[in-house]
Motif scaffolding. Structure first.
Motif, PDB file in Angstrom:
ATOM      1  N   VAL A  63      -2.729   4.087   9.922  1.00  0.00           N
ATOM      2  CA  VAL A  63      -1.341   4.814  10.311  1.00  0.00           C
ATOM      3  C   VAL A  63      -1.524   6.442   9.592  1.00  0.00           C
ATOM      4  O   VAL A  63      -1.955   6.688   8.798  1.00  0.00           O
ATOM      5  CB  VAL A  63      -0.948   3.849   9.727  1.00  0.00           C
ATOM      6  CG1 VAL A  63      -0.999   3.534   8.498  1.00  0.00           C
ATOM      7  CG2 VAL A  63       0.725   4.231   9.823  1.00  0.00           C
ATOM      8  N   GLN A  64      -0.740   7.009  10.207  1.00  0.00           N
ATOM      9  CA  GLN A  64      -0.012   8.464   9.981  1.00  0.00           C
ATOM     10  C   GLN A  64       0.897   8.308   8.867  1.00  0.00           C
ATOM     11  O   GLN A  64       1.555   7.212   7.775  1.00  0.00           O
ATOM     12  CB  GLN A  64       0.740   9.005  10.840  1.00  0.00           C
ATOM     13  CG  GLN A  64      -0.054   9.522  11.964  1.00  0.00           C
ATOM     14  CD  GLN A  64       1.267   9.897  13.268  1.00  0.00           C
ATOM     15  OE1 GLN A  64       2.046  10.018  13.455  1.00  0.00           O
ATOM     16  NE2 GLN A  64      -0.053  10.375  14.318  1.00  0.00           N
ATOM     17  N   TYR A  90      -9.780 -16.142  -7.666  1.00  0.00           N
ATOM     18  CA  TYR A  90     -10.644 -16.024  -6.388  1.00  0.00           C
ATOM     19  C   TYR A  90     -10.086 -14.391  -5.722  1.00  0.00           C
ATOM     20  O   TYR A  90      -8.760 -14.331  -5.913  1.00  0.00           O
ATOM     21  CB  TYR A  90     -10.308 -17.271  -5.316  1.00  0.00           C
ATOM     22  CG  TYR A  90     -10.480 -18.601  -5.992  1.00  0.00           C
ATOM     23  CD1 TYR A  90      -9.971 -19.458  -6.223  1.00  0.00           C
ATOM     24  CD2 TYR A  90     -12.216 -18.936  -6.254  1.00  0.00           C
ATOM     25  CE1 TYR A  90     -10.123 -20.257  -7.147  1.00  0.00           C
ATOM     26  CE2 TYR A  90     -12.335 -20.219  -5.930  1.00  0.00           C
ATOM     27  CZ  TYR A  90     -11.513 -20.884  -7.327  1.00  0.00           C
ATOM     28  OH  TYR A  90     -11.833 -21.752  -7.617  1.00  0.00           O
ATOM     29  N   TRP A  91     -10.488 -13.780  -5.019  1.00  0.00           N
ATOM     30  CA  TRP A  91     -10.325 -12.922  -3.979  1.00  0.00           C
ATOM     31  C   TRP A  91     -10.729 -13.547  -2.400  1.00  0.00           C
ATOM     32  O   TRP A  91     -11.658 -13.638  -2.210  1.00  0.00           O
ATOM     33  CB  TRP A  91     -11.428 -11.584  -4.339  1.00  0.00           C
ATOM     34  CG  TRP A  91     -11.527 -10.716  -5.636  1.00  0.00           C
ATOM     35  CD1 TRP A  91     -11.716 -11.536  -6.707  1.00  0.00           C
ATOM     36  CD2 TRP A  91     -10.277 -10.439  -6.322  1.00  0.00           C
ATOM     37  NE1 TRP A  91     -11.788 -10.902  -8.143  1.00  0.00           N
ATOM     38  CE2 TRP A  91     -10.631 -10.069  -7.833  1.00  0.00           C
ATOM     39  CE3 TRP A  91      -9.507  -8.949  -5.852  1.00  0.00           C
ATOM     40  CZ2 TRP A  91      -9.511  -8.902  -8.095  1.00  0.00           C
ATOM     41  CZ3 TRP A  91      -8.505  -8.648  -6.856  1.00  0.00           C
ATOM     42  CH2 TRP A  91      -9.101  -8.230  -7.428  1.00  0.00           C
ATOM     43  N   GLY A  92      -9.651 -12.438  -2.176  1.00  0.00           N
ATOM     44  CA  GLY A  92     -10.303 -11.614   0.232  1.00  0.00           C
ATOM     45  C   GLY A  92     -11.316 -11.179   0.189  1.00  0.00           C
ATOM     46  O   GLY A  92     -12.106 -10.259  -1.045  1.00  0.00           O
ATOM     47  N   GLN A  93     -11.406 -10.668   1.195  1.00  0.00           N
ATOM     48  CA  GLN A  93     -12.743 -10.176   1.843  1.00  0.00           C
ATOM     49  C   GLN A  93     -11.984  -8.360   1.542  1.00  0.00           C
ATOM     50  O   GLN A  93     -13.318  -8.149   1.813  1.00  0.00           O
ATOM     51  CB  GLN A  93     -13.237 -10.493   3.193  1.00  0.00           C
ATOM     52  CG  GLN A  93     -12.131  -9.779   3.654  1.00  0.00           C
ATOM     53  CD  GLN A  93     -11.152 -10.794   4.534  1.00  0.00           C
ATOM     54  OE1 GLN A  93     -11.479 -12.023   3.698  1.00  0.00           O
ATOM     55  NE2 GLN A  93      -9.950 -10.567   5.204  1.00  0.00           N
ATOM     56  N   GLY A  94     -11.177  -8.501   1.664  1.00  0.00           N
ATOM     57  CA  GLY A  94     -10.519  -7.390   2.020  1.00  0.00           C
ATOM     58  C   GLY A  94      -9.698  -6.253   3.467  1.00  0.00           C
ATOM     59  O   GLY A  94     -11.389  -6.674   4.122  1.00  0.00           O
ATOM     60  N   THR A  95      -9.323  -5.674   2.873  1.00  0.00           N
ATOM     61  CA  THR A  95      -8.808  -5.279   4.413  1.00  0.00           C
ATOM     62  C   THR A  95      -8.149  -3.423   4.550  1.00  0.00           C
ATOM     63  O   THR A  95      -8.138  -3.136   3.408  1.00  0.00           O
ATOM     64  CB  THR A  95      -8.018  -6.280   5.482  1.00  0.00           C
ATOM     65  OG1 THR A  95      -7.288  -5.335   6.219  1.00  0.00           O
ATOM     66  CG2 THR A  95      -6.593  -5.574   4.610  1.00  0.00           C
ATOM     67  N   GLN A  96      -9.340  -2.638   5.402  1.00  0.00           N
ATOM     68  CA  GLN A  96      -9.008  -1.183   5.215  1.00  0.00           C
ATOM     69  C   GLN A  96      -7.449  -0.414   5.430  1.00  0.00           C
ATOM     70  O   GLN A  96      -7.341  -1.086   6.547  1.00  0.00           O
ATOM     71  CB  GLN A  96     -10.410  -1.181   5.617  1.00  0.00           C
ATOM     72  CG  GLN A  96     -10.287   1.252   5.777  1.00  0.00           C
ATOM     73  CD  GLN A  96     -10.442   1.319   3.860  1.00  0.00           C
ATOM     74  OE1 GLN A  96     -11.225   1.051   3.617  1.00  0.00           O
ATOM     75  NE2 GLN A  96      -9.733   2.032   3.814  1.00  0.00           N
ATOM     76  N   VAL A  97      -7.267  -0.225   4.222  1.00  0.00           N
ATOM     77  CA  VAL A  97      -6.124   0.955   5.262  1.00  0.00           C
ATOM     78  C   VAL A  97      -6.737   2.022   4.490  1.00  0.00           C
ATOM     79  O   VAL A  97      -6.755   2.875   3.871  1.00  0.00           O
ATOM     80  CB  VAL A  97      -4.667   0.396   3.993  1.00  0.00           C
ATOM     81  CG1 VAL A  97      -3.634   0.847   4.709  1.00  0.00           C
ATOM     82  CG2 VAL A  97      -4.102  -1.468   4.262  1.00  0.00           C
ATOM     83  N   THR A  98      -5.688   2.759   6.134  1.00  0.00           N
ATOM     84  CA  THR A  98      -6.402   4.393   6.306  1.00  0.00           C
ATOM     85  C   THR A  98      -4.900   5.468   6.000  1.00  0.00           C
ATOM     86  O   THR A  98      -4.530   5.158   7.889  1.00  0.00           O
ATOM     87  CB  THR A  98      -7.545   5.016   6.861  1.00  0.00           C
ATOM     88  OG1 THR A  98      -8.664   3.946   6.387  1.00  0.00           O
ATOM     89  CG2 THR A  98      -7.807   6.225   6.937  1.00  0.00           C
ATOM     90  N   VAL A  99      -4.776   5.469   5.460  1.00  0.00           N
ATOM     91  CA  VAL A  99      -3.638   6.646   5.921  1.00  0.00           C
ATOM     92  C   VAL A  99      -3.824   8.133   6.010  1.00  0.00           C
ATOM     93  O   VAL A  99      -4.341   9.006   5.435  1.00  0.00           O
ATOM     94  CB  VAL A  99      -2.642   6.945   4.645  1.00  0.00           C
ATOM     95  CG1 VAL A  99      -0.542   7.471   5.139  1.00  0.00           C
ATOM     96  CG2 VAL A  99      -2.313   4.903   4.440  1.00  0.00           C
ATOM     97  N   SER A 100      -3.432   8.731   7.783  1.00  0.00           N
ATOM     98  CA  SER A 100      -4.527   9.805   7.771  1.00  0.00           C
ATOM     99  C   SER A 100      -3.827   9.815   8.868  1.00  0.00           C
ATOM    100  O   SER A 100      -3.409   9.028  10.139  1.00  0.00           O
ATOM    101  CB  SER A 100      -6.024   9.671   8.298  1.00  0.00           C
ATOM    102  OG  SER A 100      -5.885  10.950   8.383  1.00  0.00           O
TER     103      SER A 100
END
Length: 116
Positions: free
Chosen positions: A12-13, A105-115
């Motif tokens: 996302v920008q 417990y943890w989830g597997q993670g999801t990438q958030v990229t701000v650029s």
């Protein structure tokens, strides 16, 4: 094996918005404190937002006023609405379920990229 299923990450920008979701088994959702953490490259994992004592919430100072944690008890799901995103919000976001008695417990993670 407990599965916390995250979704909603992406690119996302700056200034944009994203909503993350985390679905948990009913037994976990109703008994554990649910929350969001994140880990940027080379950094330690840090708290973003969590539920405490039911519906009370706790936020990192860096996201207050921009991020909102919410829950849908019928769907056993928590959300993280992220507005006014900044490049420094770039990280892998993790869902966590915590119980003082039963552990975490943890989830597997999801990438958030701000650029731009």
């Amino acid at each position: 094996q407990v599965q916390l299923v995250e979704s909603g990450g992406g690119l996302v920008q700056p200034g944009g918005s994203l909503r993350l979701s985390c679905a948990a088994p009913r037994s976990i959702f109703s008994s554990f404190a649910m929350g969001w953490y994140r880990q940027a490259p080379g950094q330690q994992r840090e708290l973003v937002a969590t539920f405490t004592s039911g519906v009370n919430t706790n936020y990192a100072d860096s996201v207050k006023g921009r991020f909102t944690i919410s829950r849908d008890n019928a769907k056993n799901t928590i959300y993280l609405q992220m507005n006014s995103l900044k490049p420094e919000d770039t990280a892998v976001y993790y869902c966590k379920a915590t119980s003082i008695i039963l552990g975490a417990y943890w989830g597997q993670g999801t990438q958030v990229t701000v650029s731009s």
